[in-house]
Design a protein around this motif. Sequence first.
Motif, PDB file in Angstrom:
ATOM      1  N   ASP A   2     -15.870  -1.368  17.708  1.00  0.00           N
ATOM      2  CA  ASP A   2     -15.498  -1.114  16.452  1.00  0.00           C
ATOM      3  C   ASP A   2     -13.916  -0.526  16.087  1.00  0.00           C
ATOM      4  N   ASP A   3     -13.211   0.155  17.260  1.00  0.00           N
ATOM      5  CA  ASP A   3     -11.978   0.700  16.986  1.00  0.00           C
ATOM      6  C   ASP A   3     -10.740  -0.250  17.260  1.00  0.00           C
ATOM      7  N   ARG A   4     -11.008  -1.345  17.606  1.00  0.00           N
ATOM      8  CA  ARG A   4      -9.800  -2.235  17.892  1.00  0.00           C
ATOM      9  C   ARG A   4      -9.037  -2.445  16.585  1.00  0.00           C
ATOM     10  N   GLY A   5      -7.893  -2.283  16.736  1.00  0.00           N
ATOM     11  CA  GLY A   5      -6.912  -2.870  15.722  1.00  0.00           C
ATOM     12  C   GLY A   5      -6.699  -1.892  14.519  1.00  0.00           C
ATOM     13  N   VAL A   6      -7.245  -0.554  14.858  1.00  0.00           N
ATOM     14  CA  VAL A   6      -7.218   0.614  13.717  1.00  0.00           C
ATOM     15  C   VAL A   6      -5.902   1.120  13.782  1.00  0.00           C
ATOM     16  N   ALA A   7      -5.186   1.090  14.830  1.00  0.00           N
ATOM     17  CA  ALA A   7      -3.794   1.761  14.973  1.00  0.00           C
ATOM     18  C   ALA A   7      -2.768   0.790  14.405  1.00  0.00           C
ATOM     19  N   THR A   8      -2.960  -0.407  14.574  1.00  0.00           N
ATOM     20  CA  THR A   8      -2.142  -1.326  13.748  1.00  0.00           C
ATOM     21  C   THR A   8      -2.225  -1.254  12.219  1.00  0.00           C
ATOM     22  N   VAL A   9      -3.564  -1.167  11.777  1.00  0.00           N
ATOM     23  CA  VAL A   9      -3.690  -0.890  10.085  1.00  0.00           C
ATOM     24  C   VAL A   9      -2.960   0.547   9.983  1.00  0.00           C
ATOM     25  N   TRP A  10      -3.221   1.443  10.462  1.00  0.00           N
ATOM     26  CA  TRP A  10      -2.778   2.697  10.008  1.00  0.00           C
ATOM     27  C   TRP A  10      -1.027   2.689  10.027  1.00  0.00           C
ATOM     28  N   THR A  11      -0.650   2.094  11.194  1.00  0.00           N
ATOM     29  CA  THR A  11       1.015   1.900  11.475  1.00  0.00           C
ATOM     30  C   THR A  11       1.396   1.209  10.135  1.00  0.00           C
ATOM     31  N   ALA A  12       0.861  -0.033   9.894  1.00  0.00           N
ATOM     32  CA  ALA A  12       1.257  -0.726   8.755  1.00  0.00           C
ATOM     33  C   ALA A  12       1.102   0.039   7.374  1.00  0.00           C
ATOM     34  N   SER A  13       0.004   0.739   7.305  1.00  0.00           N
ATOM     35  CA  SER A  13      -0.173   1.448   6.095  1.00  0.00           C
ATOM     36  C   SER A  13       0.974   2.613   5.953  1.00  0.00           C
ATOM     37  N   ILE A  14       1.331   3.452   6.918  1.00  0.00           N
ATOM     38  CA  ILE A  14       2.470   4.205   6.922  1.00  0.00           C
ATOM     39  C   ILE A  14       3.792   3.568   6.631  1.00  0.00           C
ATOM     40  N   VAL A  15       4.062   2.601   7.243  1.00  0.00           N
ATOM     41  CA  VAL A  15       5.273   1.877   7.029  1.00  0.00           C
ATOM     42  C   VAL A  15       5.322   1.447   5.562  1.00  0.00           C
ATOM     43  N   ALA A  16       4.326   1.004   4.863  1.00  0.00           N
ATOM     44  CA  ALA A  16       4.347   0.498   3.557  1.00  0.00           C
ATOM     45  C   ALA A  16       4.602   1.592   2.767  1.00  0.00           C
ATOM     46  N   VAL A  17       3.867   2.843   3.001  1.00  0.00           N
ATOM     47  CA  VAL A  17       4.277   3.815   2.090  1.00  0.00           C
ATOM     48  C   VAL A  17       5.642   4.275   2.346  1.00  0.00           C
ATOM     49  N   LEU A  18       6.021   4.267   3.578  1.00  0.00           N
ATOM     50  CA  LEU A  18       7.453   4.934   3.582  1.00  0.00           C
ATOM     51  C   LEU A  18       8.585   3.868   2.715  1.00  0.00           C
ATOM     52  N   VAL A  19       8.345   2.541   2.999  1.00  0.00           N
ATOM     53  CA  VAL A  19       9.211   1.808   2.369  1.00  0.00           C
ATOM     54  C   VAL A  19       9.277   1.893   0.885  1.00  0.00           C
ATOM     55  N   CYS A  20       7.870   2.105   0.028  1.00  0.00           N
ATOM     56  CA  CYS A  20       8.046   2.425  -1.329  1.00  0.00           C
ATOM     57  C   CYS A  20       8.424   3.755  -1.702  1.00  0.00           C
ATOM     58  N   ALA A  21       8.090   4.749  -0.951  1.00  0.00           N
ATOM     59  CA  ALA A  21       9.275   6.037  -1.047  1.00  0.00           C
ATOM     60  C   ALA A  21      10.724   5.866  -1.015  1.00  0.00           C
ATOM     61  N   ALA A  22      10.934   4.986  -0.056  1.00  0.00           N
ATOM     62  CA  ALA A  22      12.324   4.929   0.002  1.00  0.00           C
ATOM     63  C   ALA A  22      12.858   3.949  -0.999  1.00  0.00           C
ATOM     64  N   ALA A  23      12.314   2.842  -1.756  1.00  0.00           N
ATOM     65  CA  ALA A  23      12.604   2.265  -2.658  1.00  0.00           C
ATOM     66  C   ALA A  23      12.707   3.224  -4.206  1.00  0.00           C
ATOM     67  N   PHE A  24      11.643   4.044  -4.122  1.00  0.00           N
ATOM     68  CA  PHE A  24      11.730   4.723  -5.208  1.00  0.00           C
ATOM     69  C   PHE A  24      13.015   5.845  -5.259  1.00  0.00           C
ATOM     70  N   VAL A  25      13.193   6.359  -4.079  1.00  0.00           N
ATOM     71  CA  VAL A  25      14.228   7.233  -4.010  1.00  0.00           C
ATOM     72  C   VAL A  25      15.842   6.733  -4.402  1.00  0.00           C
ATOM     73  N   PHE A  26      15.713   5.469  -4.053  1.00  0.00           N
ATOM     74  CA  PHE A  26      17.057   4.311  -4.296  1.00  0.00           C
ATOM     75  C   PHE A  26      16.831   4.427  -5.653  1.00  0.00           C
ATOM     76  N   TRP A  27      16.114   3.946  -6.324  1.00  0.00           N
ATOM     77  CA  TRP A  27      15.909   3.585  -7.690  1.00  0.00           C
ATOM     78  C   TRP A  27      16.128   4.950  -8.391  1.00  0.00           C
ATOM     79  N   ILE A  28      15.645   5.970  -8.160  1.00  0.00           N
ATOM     80  CA  ILE A  28      16.062   7.337  -8.900  1.00  0.00           C
ATOM     81  C   ILE A  28      17.633   7.596  -8.675  1.00  0.00           C
ATOM     82  N   GLY A  29      18.070   7.496  -7.436  1.00  0.00           N
ATOM     83  CA  GLY A  29      19.540   7.616  -7.231  1.00  0.00           C
ATOM     84  C   GLY A  29      20.303   6.583  -7.972  1.00  0.00           C
TER      85      GLY A  29
END
Length: 118
Positions: A4-31
């Motif tokens: 049941d635990d296979r691939g969970v780390a990949t999903v978490w990593t992809a989610s964190i990367v997506a959140v970081l990319v969205c945050a960086a885009a938002f900061v760029f837009w505000i700047g």
Amino acid sequence: MSGDDRGVATVWTASIVAVLVCAAAFVFWIGAAVTTRHRTEAAADLAALAAASHSADGPGAACERARQVAARMSVTLLTCRWERGDALVEVRAEPSGQPAAAGRAEARARAGPVDWPP
């Protein structure tokens, strides 16, 4: 590991990367929006000073000088008028390199003629 635990780390990593990319885009837009706003305010100030310094040439020539300054600063002169010897200008800048959703920046400035006492 259970099956049941296979691939969970990949999903978490992809989610964190997506959140970081969205945050960086938002900061760029505000700047970029803040930079556009500052550029617009500076252009309004300089256009008003240019009009005020050419007030002796008449309102038409002074406003033409303000338009030239605004154009060199990549903004659009919306209005240029005179009120009790002061030049009042309003300019607008389109955001550069941003989607239209970022909006336009508008600024107003007022400057009096150079040779008049305060």
